[in-house]
Design a protein around this motif. Structure first.
Motif, PDB file in Angstrom:
ATOM      1  N   LEU A  52       0.828  -1.209   0.000  1.00  0.00           N
ATOM      2  CA  LEU A  52       0.000   0.000   0.000  1.00  0.00           C
ATOM      3  C   LEU A  52       0.863   1.259   0.000  1.00  0.00           C
ATOM      4  CD1 LEU A  52      -2.752  -1.091   2.576  1.00  0.00           C
ATOM      5  CD2 LEU A  52      -3.018  -0.851   0.094  1.00  0.00           C
ATOM      6  N   GLY A  53       1.953   1.215   0.756  1.00  0.00           N
ATOM      7  CA  GLY A  53       2.845   2.366   0.779  1.00  0.00           C
ATOM      8  C   GLY A  53       3.465   2.626  -0.590  1.00  0.00           C
ATOM      9  N   ARG A  54       3.903   1.590  -1.291  1.00  0.00           N
ATOM     10  CA  ARG A  54       4.496   1.772  -2.617  1.00  0.00           C
ATOM     11  C   ARG A  54       3.468   2.294  -3.613  1.00  0.00           C
ATOM     12  NH1 ARG A  54       6.927  -3.087  -0.980  1.00  0.00           N
ATOM     13  NH2 ARG A  54       5.458  -4.338  -2.223  1.00  0.00           N
ATOM     14  N   LEU A  55       2.232   1.770  -3.512  1.00  0.00           N
ATOM     15  CA  LEU A  55       1.182   2.265  -4.405  1.00  0.00           C
ATOM     16  C   LEU A  55       0.888   3.734  -4.132  1.00  0.00           C
ATOM     17  CD1 LEU A  55      -1.345  -0.729  -4.410  1.00  0.00           C
ATOM     18  CD2 LEU A  55       0.073   0.052  -6.317  1.00  0.00           C
ATOM     19  N   SER A  56       0.872   4.129  -2.856  1.00  0.00           N
ATOM     20  CA  SER A  56       0.597   5.524  -2.516  1.00  0.00           C
ATOM     21  C   SER A  56       1.685   6.437  -3.054  1.00  0.00           C
ATOM     22  CB  SER A  56       0.490   5.646  -0.982  1.00  0.00           C
ATOM     23  OG  SER A  56       0.267   6.997  -0.616  1.00  0.00           O
ATOM     24  N   ARG A  57       2.955   6.016  -2.918  1.00  0.00           N
ATOM     25  CA  ARG A  57       4.054   6.854  -3.434  1.00  0.00           C
ATOM     26  C   ARG A  57       4.022   6.921  -4.953  1.00  0.00           C
ATOM     27  NH1 ARG A  57       6.599   4.149   0.890  1.00  0.00           N
ATOM     28  NH2 ARG A  57       7.457   2.571  -0.520  1.00  0.00           N
ATOM     29  N   ALA A  58       3.664   5.799  -5.589  1.00  0.00           N
ATOM     30  CA  ALA A  58       3.597   5.822  -7.043  1.00  0.00           C
ATOM     31  C   ALA A  58       2.506   6.759  -7.547  1.00  0.00           C
ATOM     32  CB  ALA A  58       3.356   4.411  -7.558  1.00  0.00           C
ATOM     33  N   LEU A  59       1.361   6.780  -6.881  1.00  0.00           N
ATOM     34  CA  LEU A  59       0.260   7.669  -7.273  1.00  0.00           C
ATOM     35  C   LEU A  59       0.646   9.133  -7.039  1.00  0.00           C
ATOM     36  CD1 LEU A  59      -2.858   5.720  -5.955  1.00  0.00           C
ATOM     37  CD2 LEU A  59      -2.140   6.026  -8.342  1.00  0.00           C
ATOM     38  N   ASP A  60       1.339   9.396  -5.914  1.00  0.00           N
ATOM     39  CA  ASP A  60       1.794  10.759  -5.635  1.00  0.00           C
ATOM     40  C   ASP A  60       2.777  11.222  -6.704  1.00  0.00           C
ATOM     41  OD1 ASP A  60       0.194  10.820  -3.408  1.00  0.00           O
ATOM     42  OD2 ASP A  60       1.828  10.312  -2.000  1.00  0.00           O
ATOM     43  N   ALA A  61       3.652  10.322  -7.144  1.00  0.00           N
ATOM     44  CA  ALA A  61       4.627  10.688  -8.174  1.00  0.00           C
ATOM     45  C   ALA A  61       3.938  11.010  -9.495  1.00  0.00           C
ATOM     46  CB  ALA A  61       5.633   9.562  -8.349  1.00  0.00           C
ATOM     47  N   GLN A  62       2.869  10.283  -9.815  1.00  0.00           N
ATOM     48  CA  GLN A  62       2.149  10.557 -11.062  1.00  0.00           C
ATOM     49  C   GLN A  62       1.405  11.881 -10.985  1.00  0.00           C
ATOM     50  OE1 GLN A  62      -0.314   7.208 -11.950  1.00  0.00           O
ATOM     51  NE2 GLN A  62       1.421   5.832 -12.337  1.00  0.00           N
TER      52      GLN A  62
END
Length: 219
Positions: A209-219
């Motif tokens: 979940l943390g990696r998905l959250s960071r990936a969405l923030d980066a996009q």
């Protein structure tokens, strides 16, 4: 895609099979031991019956023994049979033959007999019992000792089922916690309060979940 077997079902089947084998083994061992102990008690009964007849007048020696399956016979020193507890019309060849003092197993046309003989006042007193009757009585006594195991077996099965249900409940909690989330809800699950076997799964989910959250923030 074919679903994998249920963990709960697999554990239930294995534990139920192990419990069934353990109960069967315990029942068989208990039955055999109880049967042997019953036969030993029957031998003691034969010995005590023979001892009680020594010195008793022949006229009253066998009263009531025929109804209990016991056969009482008395021989004089020359081998002449002085008394037998069976009715006079009974075929004598079907009675146990004379044996040496002590225990013996004798074959007769009516079946095998377990007998005990003792010398008293120059006479041989012999008490016998059909092995078929002994085995039947011993089997009944042994079966009565196994019955409690058969009664408590369902309770053991219920305990196993409840234990599995309670033990696997944390996995259901994790699944429910994930299923209830909205697509954009990526906050980590509670990191505490999980059993040690489930904690690695929760940590892995939180990491994802943390990696998905960071990936969405980066996009």
């Amino acid at each position: 895609m074919r679903a994998a077997p249920s963990i709960r079902r697999t554990l239930t089947l294995w534990l139920a099979a192990g419990l069934a084998l353990a109960l069967v083994a315990a029942a068989v061992l208990t039955y055999l031991r109880a049967r042997d102990e019953a036969n030993a008690l029957f031998d003691v009964h034969l010995r005590q019956t023979a001892a009680s007849l020594t010195g008793v007048p022949i006229a009253g020696a066998g009263a009531g023994f025929g109804d209990e399956g016991l056969v009482v016979q008395i021989w004089d020193p020359t081998g002449v049979r002085l008394y037998r507890s069976q009715p006079a019309g009974q075929d004598e060849s079907r009675m146990p033959a004379r044996s040496s003092p002590g225990f013996a197993t004798i074959d007769t046309p009516s079946g095998r007999y377990r007998v005990f003989s003792v010398l008293a006042a120059g006479q041989l007193v012999q008490v016998g019992q059909p092995l078929a009757l002994r085995n039947e009585l011993a089997a009944r006594l042994a079966a009565s000792t196994v019955l409690p195991l058969a009664i408590i077996a369902p309770f053991f099965a219920l305990v196993v089922w409840l234990s599995l249900r309670r033990g696997l409940a944390p996995l259901a909690r994790v699944a429910n916690a994930v299923q209830k989330r909205a697509p954009g809800q990526l906050e980590p699950l509670a990191a505490t309060g999980w059993p040690s076997e489930v904690a690695p799964l929760v940590d892995a989910l939180n990491g994802l979940l943390g990696r998905l959250s960071r990936a969405l923030d980066a996009q």
